[in-house]
Write an enzyme that holds these catalytic residues in place. Structure first.
Site, PDB file in Angstrom:
ATOM      1  N   HIS A 148     -31.948 -89.804  46.785  1.00  0.00           N
ATOM      2  CA  HIS A 148     -31.079 -88.640  47.028  1.00  0.00           C
ATOM      3  C   HIS A 148     -30.521 -88.103  45.705  1.00  0.00           C
ATOM      4  O   HIS A 148     -30.503 -86.887  45.465  1.00  0.00           O
ATOM      5  CB  HIS A 148     -29.903 -89.033  47.925  1.00  0.00           C
ATOM      6  CG  HIS A 148     -30.293 -89.487  49.294  1.00  0.00           C
ATOM      7  ND1 HIS A 148     -31.189 -88.805  50.081  1.00  0.00           N
ATOM      8  CD2 HIS A 148     -29.880 -90.561  50.042  1.00  0.00           C
ATOM      9  CE1 HIS A 148     -31.327 -89.428  51.247  1.00  0.00           C
ATOM     10  NE2 HIS A 148     -30.552 -90.485  51.233  1.00  0.00           N
TER      11      HIS A 148
ATOM     12  N   HIS B 264     -32.803 -96.392  47.614  1.00  0.00           N
ATOM     13  CA  HIS B 264     -32.635 -95.333  48.618  1.00  0.00           C
ATOM     14  C   HIS B 264     -31.719 -94.228  48.088  1.00  0.00           C
ATOM     15  O   HIS B 264     -32.069 -93.043  48.123  1.00  0.00           O
ATOM     16  CB  HIS B 264     -32.061 -95.933  49.899  1.00  0.00           C
ATOM     17  CG  HIS B 264     -31.825 -94.929  50.981  1.00  0.00           C
ATOM     18  ND1 HIS B 264     -32.722 -94.700  52.006  1.00  0.00           N
ATOM     19  CD2 HIS B 264     -30.790 -94.071  51.209  1.00  0.00           C
ATOM     20  CE1 HIS B 264     -32.252 -93.763  52.808  1.00  0.00           C
ATOM     21  NE2 HIS B 264     -31.077 -93.366  52.343  1.00  0.00           N
ATOM     22  N   GLU B 265     -30.541 -94.632  47.619  1.00  0.00           N
ATOM     23  CA  GLU B 265     -29.570 -93.635  47.160  1.00  0.00           C
ATOM     24  C   GLU B 265     -30.035 -92.929  45.892  1.00  0.00           C
ATOM     25  O   GLU B 265     -29.722 -91.756  45.684  1.00  0.00           O
ATOM     26  CB  GLU B 265     -28.208 -94.299  46.932  1.00  0.00           C
ATOM     27  CG  GLU B 265     -27.586 -94.907  48.177  1.00  0.00           C
ATOM     28  CD  GLU B 265     -27.461 -93.914  49.335  1.00  0.00           C
ATOM     29  OE1 GLU B 265     -27.288 -92.705  49.076  1.00  0.00           O
ATOM     30  OE2 GLU B 265     -27.567 -94.341  50.492  1.00  0.00           O
TER      31      GLU B 265
END
Length: 350
Positions: A22, A18-19
């Site tokens: 980003h 997920h990170e």
């Protein structure tokens, strides 16, 4: 201890993916990233890169990427506010999107090596409602209650929704048979053996086909996204008790139970159970993060969309305050669901 390590590994991979979504868009957009963190709270350890600090923190429920100038105005050419608005919107979206990609990859692997249920019926149980309605093996389900279906996961989902909302009402099933479409109306019947309402059909299984597995993984993930959204709506509407929401302790327990149940059979079964839960957690994390609640990706998306429409950014100090309040509320929710997890474990042990 082994269960805890497995659970932490699963959560770490899901959060890391997920990170990373980003992070990679920030890097490609030229935004300076001050920190890439897995977890919250005190640092367990960290490594300083050329310009980014990579850290692991005590509580592995979440994580964050900290671009320069995220919550305050910074006069720096590589500050987040200097990036074009469409790039910042992509930065927010890429975290949840990577969770969905992870789920698709896992489901594709499972579908290829183990097999998956197609929307073609493989068996119709004698004496069950589908049999009496005239449904036959080889029939292809194309719609359930007006909803298009492509894989068995969607069939299961819409059957569950029908049983929850309509109970004794007939289920409308559109079937493709010999190139012709037919409609059947089947009322699910309670099965005391499975303790659920069933119509008595099972799918044809497909495996060892790359393109079929890719097709399956996309629609199966899509079905799980809808299922998660539906679950959130049910909780918010009060149709499902908030006590059923699982927190970190419950997640660890569930992963451990799934791993143990699988490993009792063989290593492959245990691994498959872990992977299946990993993709489920990944889908849930992606969907939950898109909710427009302060401190979640969804709320930052709302602020960026406001900027895109209004032509000017929302006040940074007010935005930071809103996110701080949201973060505190999320921590409070975390405490509540953790307490509920512990209570459920104690009650189940009696």
């Amino acid at each position: 201890m082994v269960n805890l390590l497995i659970a932490l590994m699963v959560l770490t991979i899901v959060i890391l993916i997920h990170e990373f979504g980003h992070f990679i868009v920030c890097k490609l957009s030229g935004v300076l990233v001050e920190e890439f963190a897995i977890g919250f709270g005190p640092k367990i350890f960290s490594i300083k890169g050329k310009e980014t600090e990579y850290s692991v923190r005590a509580f592995l429920i979440g994580g964050y990427v900290k671009p320069l100038g995220e919550d305050q105005e910074v006069d720096h050419p590589r500050a987040l506010g200097k990036a074009k608005i469409h790039k910042r919107i992509l930065m927010v979206l890429m975290g949840p999107l990577m969770n969905f990609v992870l789920a698709i990859v896992i489901m594709m692997g499972i579908g290829y090596f183990v097999g998956f249920g197609t929307n073609t019926i493989g068996r119709v149980e004698p004496t069950m409602p589908a049999y009496h309605a005239g449904i036959k093996p080889g029939d292809k389900i194309v719609e359930l209650d007006g909803n298009r279906v492509f894989v068995w996961d969607q069939v299961s989902f819409y059957l569950a929704v029908h049983n929850m909302l309509y109970k004794d009402k007939p289920l409308e099933i559109k079937i493709l048979r010999d190139g012709q479409e037919y409609k059947f109306y089947v009322t699910p019947r309670y099965d005391p053996n499975t303790k659920s309402r069933r119509i008595g059909i099972s799918p044809k299984i497909s495996q060892k086909n790359f393109f079929d597995s890719l097709y399956y993984s996309i629609f199966a993930t899509y079905a799980e996204i809808k299922e998660t959204i539906y679950g959130v709506i049910l909780i918010l509407s009060g149709k499902v008790s908030g006590s059923e929401v699982m927190g970190p302790v419950g997640i660890v327990k569930t992963i451990g139970q799934a791993a143990n149940a699988g490993f009792k059979q063989d290593f492959i079964s245990g691994l498959l159970n872990i992977l299946w839960l990993m993709q489920l957690i990944s889908v849930n994390l992606g969907v939950i993060n898109l909710i427009p609640f302060p401190a979640l990706d969804g709320s930052r998306l709302v602020f960026y969309l406001y900027e895109a429409v209004a032509g000017k950014p929302f006040n940074k100090e007010k935005e930071a305050l809103i996110h701080t309040i949201g973060f505190v509320l999320l921590l409070l929710l975390l405490v509540i669901v953790t307490f509920n997890d512990i209570k459920n474990i104690i009650m189940s042990g009696r």
